[in-house]
Design a protein around this motif. Structure first.
Motif, short mmCIF file in Angstrom:
data_model
loop_
_atom_site.label_atom_id
_atom_site.label_comp_id
_atom_site.label_asym_id
_atom_site.label_seq_id
_atom_site.Cartn_x
_atom_site.Cartn_y
_atom_site.Cartn_z
N MET A 2 0.85 -1.19 0.00
CA MET A 2 0.00 0.00 0.00
C MET A 2 0.88 1.24 0.00
O MET A 2 1.98 1.22 0.52
CB MET A 2 -0.86 0.05 1.27
N TRP A 6 -1.80 6.50 2.03
CA TRP A 6 -3.20 6.07 2.14
C TRP A 6 -3.64 5.92 3.59
O TRP A 6 -4.80 5.70 3.86
CB TRP A 6 -3.42 4.77 1.39
N LEU A 7 -2.70 5.98 4.53
CA LEU A 7 -3.02 5.90 5.95
C LEU A 7 -2.89 7.30 6.55
O LEU A 7 -1.80 7.87 6.57
CB LEU A 7 -2.07 4.95 6.68
N VAL A 20 3.81 -1.32 4.10
CA VAL A 20 2.47 -1.67 4.57
C VAL A 20 1.81 -2.45 3.44
O VAL A 20 1.93 -2.08 2.27
CB VAL A 20 1.66 -0.39 4.89
N THR A 22 -1.59 -5.56 2.43
CA THR A 22 -2.78 -6.27 2.89
C THR A 22 -2.51 -7.77 2.80
O THR A 22 -1.81 -8.24 1.91
CB THR A 22 -4.03 -5.91 2.07
N ILE A 27 -5.02 -4.94 6.71
CA ILE A 27 -3.85 -4.07 6.52
C ILE A 27 -2.82 -4.46 7.56
O ILE A 27 -3.11 -4.51 8.76
CB ILE A 27 -4.24 -2.59 6.66
N LEU A 93 -3.32 -3.91 11.41
CA LEU A 93 -3.53 -2.52 11.84
C LEU A 93 -4.76 -2.40 12.73
O LEU A 93 -4.72 -1.73 13.76
CB LEU A 93 -3.67 -1.61 10.61
N THR A 106 -12.76 3.95 5.55
CA THR A 106 -12.21 4.06 4.20
C THR A 106 -12.95 5.14 3.44
O THR A 106 -14.19 5.13 3.38
CB THR A 106 -12.34 2.72 3.46
N ASN A 109 -9.46 5.59 -1.51
CA ASN A 109 -8.34 4.71 -1.16
C ASN A 109 -7.71 5.05 0.18
O ASN A 109 -6.80 4.38 0.63
CB ASN A 109 -7.26 4.76 -2.24
N GLN A 111 -7.33 5.46 4.18
CA GLN A 111 -7.75 4.86 5.45
C GLN A 111 -7.59 5.94 6.53
O GLN A 111 -6.48 6.28 6.91
CB GLN A 111 -6.87 3.64 5.78
#
Length: 117
Positions: A2, A6-7, A20, A22, A27, A93, A106, A109, A111
């Motif tokens: 990822m 995106w986090l 990171v 999936t 995740i 996560l 979410t 894309n 998080q």
């Protein structure tokens, strides 16, 4: 893997030192990054496959290869097992977030990590 962008955390800093990704829909975050995010440290039990995150008010114990964890001595099922990839232990996560009183949602894309009130 990822994209780290995106986090996004709404209330604390999330610094990633490892990839990171999936795994089975979960995740996965490195144990070191997870402990830093939780404000704690990693205690690696060398004589067995247990890994522990100790932080303020939390002790999260996991066994590598198992989806069982113990949060402050209470059994907690994780969405994926703690696993080792390229010598680094990874944990879900969501398990770390729940241990810290956080959740995620979410949006496209992204998080978004936020405190549960």
């Amino acid at each position: 893997p990822m994209s780290p962008g995106w986090l996004v955390s709404a209330d604390r800093r999330l610094t990633l030192t490892e990839p990171v990704f999936t795994y089975n829909g979960a995740i996965m975050l490195s144990i070191g990054d997870a402990a830093a995010f939780a404000g704690g440290r990693v205690v690696d039990m060398e004589d067995n496959d247990a890994v522990v995150i100790q932080g303020s008010g939390i002790v999260l114990e996991m066994i590598k290869g198992s989806s069982d964890a113990y949060l402050n001595d209470k059994l907690k099922k994780m969405p994926a097992p703690a696993l080792v990839f390229d010598g680094v232990c990874y944990v879900p996560l969501d398990t770390v977030l729940e241990s810290c009183g956080l959740a995620r949602m979410t949006i496209d894309n992204i998080q978004l990590i936020y405190p549960v009130k």
